[in-house]
Scaffold this motif. Structure first.
Motif, mmCIF file in Angstrom:
data_model
loop_
_atom_site.group_PDB
_atom_site.id
_atom_site.type_symbol
_atom_site.label_atom_id
_atom_site.label_comp_id
_atom_site.label_asym_id
_atom_site.label_seq_id
_atom_site.Cartn_x
_atom_site.Cartn_y
_atom_site.Cartn_z
ATOM 1 N N LEU A 123 0.852 -1.183 0.000
ATOM 2 C CA LEU A 123 0.000 0.000 0.000
ATOM 3 C C LEU A 123 0.891 1.239 0.000
ATOM 4 N N PRO A 124 0.491 2.269 -0.721
ATOM 5 C CA PRO A 124 1.320 3.477 -0.754
ATOM 6 C C PRO A 124 1.386 4.132 0.625
ATOM 7 N N ASP A 125 2.542 4.646 0.941
ATOM 8 C CA ASP A 125 2.742 5.323 2.223
ATOM 9 C C ASP A 125 2.473 6.808 2.020
ATOM 10 N N SER A 126 1.219 7.185 2.156
ATOM 11 C CA SER A 126 0.843 8.585 1.944
ATOM 12 C C SER A 126 0.465 9.274 3.255
ATOM 13 N N PHE A 127 0.950 8.718 4.351
ATOM 14 C CA PHE A 127 0.641 9.275 5.659
ATOM 15 C C PHE A 127 1.621 10.396 6.002
ATOM 16 N N ILE A 128 1.217 11.277 6.881
ATOM 17 C CA ILE A 128 2.068 12.405 7.273
ATOM 18 C C ILE A 128 3.376 11.902 7.869
ATOM 19 N N LEU A 129 3.283 10.941 8.763
ATOM 20 C CA LEU A 129 4.481 10.339 9.353
ATOM 21 C C LEU A 129 4.840 9.107 8.527
ATOM 22 N N THR A 130 5.901 9.200 7.750
ATOM 23 C CA THR A 130 6.213 8.151 6.771
ATOM 24 C C THR A 130 6.781 6.872 7.376
ATOM 25 N N ASP A 131 7.115 6.881 8.647
ATOM 26 C CA ASP A 131 7.662 5.660 9.240
ATOM 27 C C ASP A 131 6.614 4.856 10.011
ATOM 28 N N VAL A 132 5.360 5.297 10.003
ATOM 29 C CA VAL A 132 4.323 4.624 10.786
ATOM 30 C C VAL A 132 3.762 3.405 10.052
ATOM 31 N N PHE A 133 3.391 3.566 8.802
ATOM 32 C CA PHE A 133 2.815 2.471 8.016
ATOM 33 C C PHE A 133 3.665 2.209 6.776
ATOM 34 N N ASN A 134 4.965 2.256 6.915
ATOM 35 C CA ASN A 134 5.856 2.173 5.766
ATOM 36 C C ASN A 134 5.942 0.792 5.124
ATOM 37 N N ASP A 135 5.464 -0.254 5.788
ATOM 38 C CA ASP A 135 5.505 -1.584 5.160
ATOM 39 C C ASP A 135 4.132 -2.253 5.164
ATOM 40 N N LEU A 136 3.100 -1.438 5.066
ATOM 41 C CA LEU A 136 1.732 -1.940 5.055
ATOM 42 C C LEU A 136 1.434 -2.599 3.708
ATOM 43 N N ALA A 137 0.771 -3.753 3.762
ATOM 44 C CA ALA A 137 0.468 -4.487 2.534
ATOM 45 C C ALA A 137 -0.865 -5.214 2.668
ATOM 46 N N VAL A 138 -1.436 -5.522 1.523
ATOM 47 C CA VAL A 138 -2.644 -6.343 1.451
ATOM 48 C C VAL A 138 -2.191 -7.741 1.048
ATOM 49 N N HIS A 139 -2.619 -8.740 1.816
ATOM 50 C CA HIS A 139 -2.243 -10.127 1.556
ATOM 51 C C HIS A 139 -3.490 -10.931 1.206
ATOM 52 N N SER A 140 -3.383 -11.727 0.167
ATOM 53 C CA SER A 140 -4.449 -12.680 -0.143
ATOM 54 C C SER A 140 -3.796 -14.044 -0.347
ATOM 55 N N PHE A 141 -4.612 -15.070 -0.229
ATOM 56 C CA PHE A 141 -4.102 -16.434 -0.187
ATOM 57 C C PHE A 141 -4.828 -17.280 -1.232
ATOM 58 N N PRO A 142 -4.281 -17.353 -2.451
ATOM 59 C CA PRO A 142 -4.927 -18.137 -3.509
ATOM 60 C C PRO A 142 -5.077 -19.607 -3.106
ATOM 61 N N LEU A 143 -6.199 -20.201 -3.472
ATOM 62 C CA LEU A 143 -6.511 -21.577 -3.080
ATOM 63 C C LEU A 143 -5.431 -22.557 -3.536
ATOM 64 N N ALA A 144 -4.946 -22.424 -4.755
ATOM 65 C CA ALA A 144 -3.901 -23.335 -5.249
ATOM 66 C C ALA A 144 -2.645 -23.236 -4.388
ATOM 67 N N ALA A 145 -2.326 -22.034 -3.948
ATOM 68 C CA ALA A 145 -1.155 -21.840 -3.091
ATOM 69 C C ALA A 145 -1.362 -22.502 -1.734
#
Length: 120
Positions: A66-88
């Protein structure tokens, strides 16, 4: 689950992989710390102790930063969306085997809060 520690993510993955062969995990969209960043930044020996399921599942997870567009750039700097495909999930389950071992953590694990009144 932003800012949660490895043990919480690890327990989440273990429980969901342990239930119904992990089939329900493909219906989950998890927003939280980037698994790829956790694996990259954490020594493998420590990750095997506190995030073994993160280590095992990370290559199979579909992760979108996810883009880090927050005022404090070190707060959510590695935020991501995870999904889990059935085959995986099916591949992971066959690689890991069955039954899945319940994670156990050292008493002094700093990222895991315990009830101090409980004795083992």
């Amino acid at each position: 689950m932003p800012h949660c520690g490895r043990p919480l993510y690890n327990n989440f993955l273990w429980k969901n992989l342990s239930t119904s062969g992990g089939q329900g995990l493909n219906k989950v969209v998890l927003i939280g710390n980037s698994f790829s960043q956790i694996v990259e930044r954490t020594p493998k020996s420590l990750l095997r102790e506190t995030g073994n399921y993160i280590l095992k599942i990370q290559p199979f997870v579909k992760e979108t930063s996810l883009p880090d567009s927050f005022i404090l750039t070190d707060v959510f700097n590695d935020l991501a969306v995870h999904s889990f495909p059935l085959a995986a999930i099916q591949t992971i389950r066959s690689d890991i085997g069955s039954p899945l071992q319940k994670p156990e953590y050292h008493r002094n694990e700093e990222e895991f809060i315990r009830n101090k009144n409980v004795t083992n």
